[in-house]
Design a protein around this motif. Structure first.
Motif, mmCIF file in Angstrom:
data_model
loop_
_atom_site.group_PDB
_atom_site.id
_atom_site.type_symbol
_atom_site.label_atom_id
_atom_site.label_comp_id
_atom_site.label_asym_id
_atom_site.label_seq_id
_atom_site.Cartn_x
_atom_site.Cartn_y
_atom_site.Cartn_z
ATOM 1 N N SER A 1 6.442 28.052 88.713
ATOM 2 C CA SER A 1 7.387 28.714 88.470
ATOM 3 C C SER A 1 7.716 28.661 86.787
ATOM 4 O O SER A 1 7.266 27.822 85.979
ATOM 5 C CB SER A 1 9.289 27.542 89.220
ATOM 6 O OG SER A 1 9.044 26.713 88.569
ATOM 7 N N ARG A 2 8.614 29.782 86.093
ATOM 8 C CA ARG A 2 8.745 29.605 84.736
ATOM 9 C C ARG A 2 9.545 28.931 83.811
ATOM 10 O O ARG A 2 8.801 28.448 83.129
ATOM 11 C CB ARG A 2 9.054 31.627 84.642
ATOM 12 C CG ARG A 2 9.387 31.397 82.789
ATOM 13 C CD ARG A 2 10.698 32.952 82.902
ATOM 14 N NE ARG A 2 11.345 32.813 84.388
ATOM 15 C CZ ARG A 2 11.940 34.366 84.650
ATOM 16 N NH1 ARG A 2 12.757 34.812 84.222
ATOM 17 N NH2 ARG A 2 12.557 34.153 85.291
ATOM 18 N N ASN A 3 10.311 28.480 84.694
ATOM 19 C CA ASN A 3 10.901 27.018 83.989
ATOM 20 C C ASN A 3 11.437 25.635 84.645
ATOM 21 O O ASN A 3 11.718 24.792 83.392
ATOM 22 C CB ASN A 3 12.586 27.263 83.970
ATOM 23 C CG ASN A 3 12.682 28.838 83.083
ATOM 24 O OD1 ASN A 3 12.561 28.514 81.908
ATOM 25 N ND2 ASN A 3 14.266 29.096 83.471
ATOM 26 N N SER B 1 20.810 34.626 91.248
ATOM 27 C CA SER B 1 20.057 34.092 90.062
ATOM 28 C C SER B 1 19.691 34.802 89.061
ATOM 29 O O SER B 1 18.693 34.883 90.073
ATOM 30 C CB SER B 1 20.127 32.720 90.007
ATOM 31 O OG SER B 1 19.498 31.742 88.899
ATOM 32 N N SER B 2 18.697 34.860 88.213
ATOM 33 C CA SER B 2 17.920 35.762 87.512
ATOM 34 C C SER B 2 17.081 34.263 86.950
ATOM 35 O O SER B 2 16.195 35.030 86.689
ATOM 36 C CB SER B 2 18.439 37.320 86.605
ATOM 37 O OG SER B 2 18.880 36.889 85.887
ATOM 38 N N ASP B 3 17.501 33.618 86.820
ATOM 39 C CA ASP B 3 16.941 32.355 85.641
ATOM 40 C C ASP B 3 15.457 31.535 85.815
ATOM 41 O O ASP B 3 15.185 31.366 86.020
ATOM 42 C CB ASP B 3 17.817 32.049 84.900
ATOM 43 C CG ASP B 3 18.727 32.735 84.120
ATOM 44 O OD1 ASP B 3 18.511 34.086 83.257
ATOM 45 O OD2 ASP B 3 19.675 32.041 83.982
ATOM 46 N N ILE B 4 16.040 31.702 88.016
ATOM 47 C CA ILE B 4 14.606 30.659 88.873
ATOM 48 C C ILE B 4 13.597 32.260 88.907
ATOM 49 O O ILE B 4 13.816 33.215 89.516
ATOM 50 C CB ILE B 4 15.325 30.056 89.692
ATOM 51 C CG1 ILE B 4 16.202 31.348 90.553
ATOM 52 C CG2 ILE B 4 16.281 29.573 89.304
ATOM 53 C CD1 ILE B 4 16.372 30.372 91.887
ATOM 54 N N SER B 5 12.607 31.835 89.244
ATOM 55 C CA SER B 5 11.505 32.227 89.555
ATOM 56 C C SER B 5 11.561 32.602 91.001
ATOM 57 O O SER B 5 12.393 32.501 91.977
ATOM 58 C CB SER B 5 10.033 31.121 89.437
ATOM 59 O OG SER B 5 9.649 31.640 88.085
ATOM 60 N N HIS C 1 9.390 30.349 93.870
ATOM 61 C CA HIS C 1 9.898 28.951 92.347
ATOM 62 C C HIS C 1 9.171 27.383 93.346
ATOM 63 O O HIS C 1 8.795 27.031 92.860
ATOM 64 C CB HIS C 1 11.707 28.555 92.976
ATOM 65 C CG HIS C 1 11.793 28.072 90.965
ATOM 66 N ND1 HIS C 1 12.546 28.322 89.913
ATOM 67 C CD2 HIS C 1 11.787 27.043 91.139
ATOM 68 C CE1 HIS C 1 12.084 27.277 89.905
ATOM 69 N NE2 HIS C 1 12.254 25.874 90.183
ATOM 70 N N GLY D 1 16.801 24.524 88.123
ATOM 71 C CA GLY D 1 17.896 25.500 86.915
ATOM 72 C C GLY D 1 18.387 25.825 87.267
ATOM 73 O O GLY D 1 19.199 26.481 88.346
ATOM 74 N N SER D 2 19.580 26.031 86.094
ATOM 75 C CA SER D 2 20.509 27.626 86.131
ATOM 76 C C SER D 2 21.817 26.904 87.111
ATOM 77 O O SER D 2 22.624 27.665 87.898
ATOM 78 C CB SER D 2 20.065 28.905 86.096
ATOM 79 O OG SER D 2 19.298 29.288 85.700
#
Length: 76
Positions: free
Chosen positions: A34-36, A10-14, A17, A67-68
């Motif tokens: 974290s970003r999200n 997964s590239s969508d989590i920091s 995180h 997330g993701s």
């Protein structure tokens, strides 16, 4: 000693995180800016977004959602 968990695929989590600590028998979860963000769902309560950098005590059965589609449940 800290232990790091690597999540592959997964590239969508920091990259860094969330932190999970056990302090005095209590599980404490902290979002590491974290970003999200990080969401938690404690048993019998509505979902909540963690405030970045603010440690939050959770109980067994709490779902921590990065997330993701990546989530885990806190167990005893």
């Amino acid at each position: 000693m800290p232990q790091y968990v690597r999540i592959v695929g997964s590239s969508d989590i920091s990259r860094n995180h969330v932190r999970i600590e056990v302090t005095g028998g209590v599980v404490v979860v902290s979002d590491l800016h974290s970003r999200n963000g990080t969401d938690i769902v404690m048993p019998g309560r509505p979902p909540q977004r963690l405030r970045a950098g603010e440690p939050t005590a959770v109980m067994p059965g709490t779902v921590v959602d990065l997330g993701s589609g990546i989530a885990f449940t806190v167990r005893r």
